[in-house]
Design an enzyme around this catalytic site. Structure first.
Site, PDB file in Angstrom:
ATOM      1  N   ASP A 286      -8.265  -8.652   4.598  1.00 32.31           N
ATOM      2  CA  ASP A 286      -9.148  -8.675   3.708  1.00 32.31           C
ATOM      3  C   ASP A 286      -8.083  -8.026   2.219  1.00 32.31           C
ATOM      4  O   ASP A 286      -9.637  -7.543   1.614  1.00 32.31           O
ATOM      5  CB  ASP A 286      -9.213  -7.419   4.356  1.00 32.31           C
ATOM      6  CG  ASP A 286      -8.706  -5.889   4.509  1.00 32.31           C
ATOM      7  OD1 ASP A 286      -7.065  -6.701   3.956  1.00 32.31           O
ATOM      8  OD2 ASP A 286      -8.286  -4.992   4.965  1.00 32.31           O
TER       9      ASP A 286
ATOM     10  N   SER B 102      -3.308   2.966   4.946  1.00 33.69           N
ATOM     11  CA  SER B 102      -4.260   2.725   6.058  1.00 33.69           C
ATOM     12  C   SER B 102      -3.740   1.623   6.341  1.00 33.69           C
ATOM     13  O   SER B 102      -3.782   0.849   7.851  1.00 33.69           O
ATOM     14  CB  SER B 102      -5.298   1.217   4.851  1.00 33.69           C
ATOM     15  OG  SER B 102      -4.585   0.922   3.848  1.00 33.69           O
TER      16      SER B 102
ATOM     17  N   HIS C 275      -4.567  -5.801   3.850  1.00 27.06           N
ATOM     18  CA  HIS C 275      -3.759  -5.786   5.284  1.00 27.06           C
ATOM     19  C   HIS C 275      -3.961  -7.252   5.695  1.00 27.06           C
ATOM     20  O   HIS C 275      -4.038  -7.838   5.084  1.00 27.06           O
ATOM     21  CB  HIS C 275      -5.171  -4.983   5.708  1.00 27.06           C
ATOM     22  CG  HIS C 275      -5.446  -3.115   5.035  1.00 27.06           C
ATOM     23  ND1 HIS C 275      -6.658  -3.948   4.566  1.00 27.06           N
ATOM     24  CD2 HIS C 275      -4.631  -2.262   5.147  1.00 27.06           C
ATOM     25  CE1 HIS C 275      -7.028  -2.013   3.766  1.00 27.06           C
ATOM     26  NE2 HIS C 275      -5.612  -1.673   4.306  1.00 27.06           N
TER      27      HIS C 275
END
Length: 370
Positions: free
Chosen positions: A336, A44, A339
């Site tokens: 978040d 991610s 990240h």
């Protein structure tokens, strides 16, 4: 209102030097006369929309709000580090390999990174090995189409494109973090690290056998400083900056192994240029010296639920009902809970481009196409 205005002005004064340095680095590196071909493998941290394209998973606003003004599948309020690096080489932002709607927009490479990816198990989507197999299929199909249709040659990557491409690898974080989440002890997590390193090494050797010669390898960041981990682990084992010491210790051991792997491969793969980038040092510096960068509450997420100290709730994550996002993501490191914000990513990219954290020190425009 006057206080807010003064605070915003002070914050901009702190951040301005970093913005100017980043723009200067982008301008210098952006002198590429021929944009490079880039293939990225990861999780991610560098997924530019692969999860959304591959599984139809919904990643909506406020993700993407600050730069794209829409959700792009990136887990951030804006651009990722890989986006800034692409811009520094004067090439388009990488499209996800699994995105079937981008037409011919794979001329500058493809992004195989997917949210949640790890190196092990090998055949679970979208492990590094699966990403590698996707690349091999992509290469085979691209060369096939280029050979049978003249109109397609202009849109396809040829043999020289694959040979001169930059191969970026940014994976391993989930192998370590997920092992802790499953309740494994520190000693058991550490025992898994050689297997993770072995998978990354194998991937690089396969890419080398396929003709790849330029490799850019990121180590993992300080996992123990992520608001997600801090909110879910009841421990007193914090370092002086409030991060989980055991998580960071495991990350450091992984990084040491990755560094040694790169050194070994430089000897073994005689024609390879392998650059190891110490992302851990860069990101930990943001936490340790957050005030110098104008960040507030370095261990608190901008978007989430629960408020201080971490603003993270596993049942109400960013973008889901009940979650709230801060007004100015530029004052936060964490977007978040897992990240980074675009502002933090921009500073990380600037420091990557400085060569101070790369072994061997290599100007990024070395990877310009040609």
């Amino acid at each position: 209102m006057a206080t807010l205005s003064l605070h915003s002005h002070s914050f901009l004064l702190v951040l301005l030097p970093f913005i100017l340095i980043l723009r200067q680095n982008l301008a210098v590196a952006g002198g590429c006369q021929v944009p490079p071909v880039i293939f990225n493998f990861g999780d991610s941290n560098s997924d530019t929309g692969g999860l959304v394209a591959g599984l139809g998973y919904s990643i909506g606003l406020p993700n993407g709000r600050s730069f794209f003004q829409r959700s792009t599948g990136r887990l951030s309020d804006g651009r990722l580090v890989i986006d800034f690096l692409c811009q520094s080489l004067n090439t388009s932002l990488l499209n996800p390999y699994l995105d079937s709607l981008v037409g011919s927009k794979f001329q500058n490479g493809a992004n195989f990174a997917i949210v949640g990816s790890s190196t092990l198990p090998r055949y679970v989507p979208f492990a590094l090995n699966i990403q590698l197999m996707q690349f091999l299929h992509f290469k085979s199909r691209a060369l096939e189409l280029a050979s049978i249709s003249d109109p397609l040659k202009e849109m396809m990557i040829g043999e020289s494109g694959f040979r001169n491409a930059l191969y970026m690898i940014d994976i391993g974080q989930n192998d370590i973090a997920d092992s802790f989440s499953k309740g494994l002890s520190y000693s058991r997590v550490v025992k898994l690290i050689p297997n993770v390193i072995s998978e990354i090494k194998s991937a690089i050797k396969i890419l080398y056998d396929e003709g790849g010669r330029k490799f850019w390898v990121h180590n993992t960041g300080p996992l123990g400083c992520l608001p997600q981990k801090l909110s879910m682990v009841h421990s007193k084992g914090f370092d002086k900056h409030g991060c989980l010491a055991t998580y960071n210790a495991a990350a450091k051991l992984f990084n040491e192994g990755l560094d040694h792997m790169c050194r070994d491969l430089r000897t073994e793969l005689k024609e390879a240029n392998i650059v190891y980038v110490d992302i851990y040092a860069i990101k930990y510096d943001l936490i340790a010296n957050s005030n110098n960068y104008g960040f507030e509450k370095p261990l608190m997420a901008c978007c989430g639920y629960g408020g201080p100290p971490y603003n993270y709730n596993v049942n109400i994550t960013c973008g889901n009902g009940g979650s709230k996002s801060c007004d100015e993501g530029s004052r936060f490191i964490s977007w978040d809970g897992i990240h980074y914000t675009e502002t933090a990513n921009a500073i990380v990219a600037m420091k990557v481009l400085s060569m101070q954290h790369s072994t061997p020190p290599t100007p990024f425009h070395f990877f310009c196409g040609g």
